[in-house]
Scaffold this active site. Sequence first.
Site, PDB file in Angstrom:
ATOM      1  N   ASP A  25       0.860  -1.177   0.000  1.00 10.86           N
ATOM      2  CA  ASP A  25       0.000   0.000   0.000  1.00 10.86           C
ATOM      3  C   ASP A  25       0.909   1.243   0.000  1.00 10.86           C
ATOM      4  O   ASP A  25       2.135   1.144   0.130  1.00 10.86           O
ATOM      5  CB  ASP A  25      -0.965  -0.014   1.191  1.00 10.86           C
ATOM      6  CG  ASP A  25      -2.191   0.871   0.923  1.00 10.86           C
ATOM      7  OD1 ASP A  25      -2.156   1.672  -0.029  1.00 10.86           O
ATOM      8  OD2 ASP A  25      -3.181   0.778   1.672  1.00 10.86           O
TER       9      ASP A  25
HETATM   10  C1  BGC Z   1      -5.010   3.339   0.256  1.00 10.02           C
HETATM   11  C2  BGC Z   1      -5.284   2.318  -0.836  1.00 10.02           C
HETATM   12  C3  BGC Z   1      -5.157   2.955  -2.187  1.00 10.02           C
HETATM   13  C4  BGC Z   1      -3.798   3.591  -2.312  1.00 10.02           C
HETATM   14  C5  BGC Z   1      -3.536   4.228  -3.662  1.00 10.02           C
HETATM   15  C6  BGC Z   1      -3.751   4.139   0.009  1.00 10.02           C
HETATM   16  O1  BGC Z   1      -3.662   5.216   0.871  1.00 10.02           O
HETATM   17  O2  BGC Z   1      -4.951   2.670   1.501  1.00 10.02           O
HETATM   18  O3  BGC Z   1      -6.561   1.773  -0.659  1.00 10.02           O
HETATM   19  O4  BGC Z   1      -5.370   1.991  -3.191  1.00 10.02           O
HETATM   20  O5  BGC Z   1      -3.671   4.597  -1.321  1.00 10.02           O
HETATM   21  O6  BGC Z   1      -4.252   5.375  -3.847  1.00 10.02           O
END
Ligand code: BGC
Length: 757
Positions: free
Chosen positions: A284
């Site tokens: 993530d």
């Molecule tokens: C979130 C994810 C997301 C990623 C990309 C993160 O902060 O937890 O769910 O896909 O950002 O935007």
Amino acid sequence: MKKIILIFTILLISVASFSQASKESAMHAFVNKLLAKMTLEEKLGQLNLPASSDFVTGAVSSSDIAQKVKDGKVGGVFNIRSVTKIKELQEYAVKNTRLHIPLLFGMDVIHGYRTIFPIPLGMSSTWDMPLIERTARIAANEASADGIMWTFSPMVDLTRDPRWGRTSEGNGEDAFLSSAIAKAMVHGYQGDDLSKNNTIMSCVKHYALYGAAEGGRDYNTTDMSRIRMYNEYFPPYKAAVDAGVGSVMVSFNEIDGVPASGNKWLVDDVLRKQWKFNGFVVSDYTGIPEMVNHGIGDFKTVNEKALQAGVDMDMVGEGFLNSIGISLKEGKVTQVQIDKATERVLIAKYQLGLFDDPYKYCDEKRSAAEVFNETNRAEARTIAAQSFVLLKNNNVLPIAANKKIALVGPLANAKENMTGTWSVGADNTQSITLLKGLTAAVGTAGKVLYAKGSNLEDDWELEKRQTMFGKDIPRDGRTPEQLLQEAIAVSAEADVIVAALGEGAESTGESASRTSLDLPASQQKLLKALLATGKPVVLVLFNGRPLTLTWEDANVPAILDVWFAGSEAGYAIADALLGNVNPSGKLSMSFPQNVGQIPLYYNHKNTGRPLGKWFSKFQSNYIDVSNEPLYPFGYGLSYTKFDYSDFAVSATQLNGNQKLMATVTVKNTGAVTGKEVVQLYIRDLVGSVTRPVQELKGFQKIELAPGASKKISFEITPALLAFYNGDLKLDWESGDFQIMVGPNSRDVQMLKVNWTK
Ligand code: BGC
């Protein structure tokens, strides 16, 4: 004849599997040849996933992307919102890098790309798998026309704590329902063939247990037994893997003291070895360097841990790019680990067909014709209305179109809020507000009078936290009293009041946890004043999580939960309010009476001192409130009534692999056509480990005309009774089972059977 058909079928299957095998060996030959040509730097570049500066969610934003691309330091980029920009960057990568490897372009296409559908929690309330799959299909079609070939969806984190803001992004509290949704979404995005130019690769997230963050506080610690993980929290991720999901995103939280981003047991043992996942794993957003804060090592060490665990791609952290080379020299990671991760990323690119045509997803003509077109918007309107849950109705709804309606509330004319959280690709200037939808729906027959009534919150600082990322609700500078007086004056002229209240789009989603789940005080005050006029009031509730509505349920005659319903929200809500669509949504998450009851979920265990009649001393209950939810899992009303009769099972004593049929007749006894979700629950009365008091094991959504009835059959096999036992082995056990059917988890009829191995 039968024999010939059989031989023919076997022949067909053999040809198909032979051609599949030869396709796979061609793929591996291609990727291995490419891998053999790559330098260490080029390999590490493939593992690097910077964010476009278009959109930043964390502390670190990636800059100078173009230069990095040119230097072969980028494997993919995410959240670029323009087909032209994507095409340009792809061309730049293919032309300027030594090995001409195309980039992956990802995006958070969560509940629609530009045509936005209800937030996932709302979509899960449809209990309609073909419909859910359809939303993912449309999203994939739109996104792929605009250059995107990879989405960070579905999010299937089971959650039983509505304080957690990301409740809005998931499918609620039940593993069975969420698993079905995971499968539908993956299939909707990926179709049967990932190499087509209108399918995209799905990425199930956030693996794992992210929804169990302590206290509902985002990014917080999780801690649970393995048996609970396997039985309750893992199944939806596994369902996505079984459905062939191409990628998996690991979560921010720790599991057994090790953050998911560096958790070898989670990624290598469970995901890869036990579940046989063979796609690639992405971290993530800055999830890998955040392990430094978790306290399990310095920057270089945490990157080593991530790679060793089996994480292939580093989202935004840039540690794989900048430190794994040093770790290799020091012997902390192996060349094989780097090669394996690179190979997985390259295979994904191959499967998407990028090596054949890097520009296949950049089709300006398709983009102009197929993105946010009239057909998709019309579908979004119909689909949105299916997600609404009618929580209460004392004969106020539907409203006749010739009535004078006072539409009041901060969400009534809040264009930017209709699409809800995580609508990165939305063009909110085009979203339909309730004011617009309702005005259009009543036409010249009736009249809609509007007043804002209150701001989202009286405290502007508090409101600002819930209206960021362009999700504005223009602040009304008048005093709360002035706003209230205007609303009362407008209501005095009306036959019925529609109060559009609730949360702002960014009151929910990432980093939007709340400790109170009440309507904001400013809106409660408004609601009370509207009720005091003596006019019938309909509460139209915008929310991304279960709220505590005990007072509202006791005092407001009708409550329609509309979540955040997407681009066409206003039209869809008007359709439901006027009865052009009969609400049929059912809750995928229990609504508590108050926050103190959390976690509250229907499929809990029994305890040694189960609840008798509330209140009983020395039983498992509270002094001040019963254990019941305000609205149970599976609950939702309709403008018609359904009667359940003739519940029967085909046998009460079963052996081995027999099948049990449970049947029930459902009749529409009301005056209008309606849809009903018929639910099957089972309780395993005795087990080698304790079992929940109830578990959803089947559901069917049917539509019945007034007076019509239908016999519904559920087939129950021993596989449906299986659970992970104390040795984490999936099996079923002989014994007595309660079979339950009903319109929700509370109002069930029950029969008992005995099943012996
Ligand atoms: C979130 C994810 C997301 C990623 C990309 C993160 O902060 O937890 O769910 O896909 O950002 O935007």
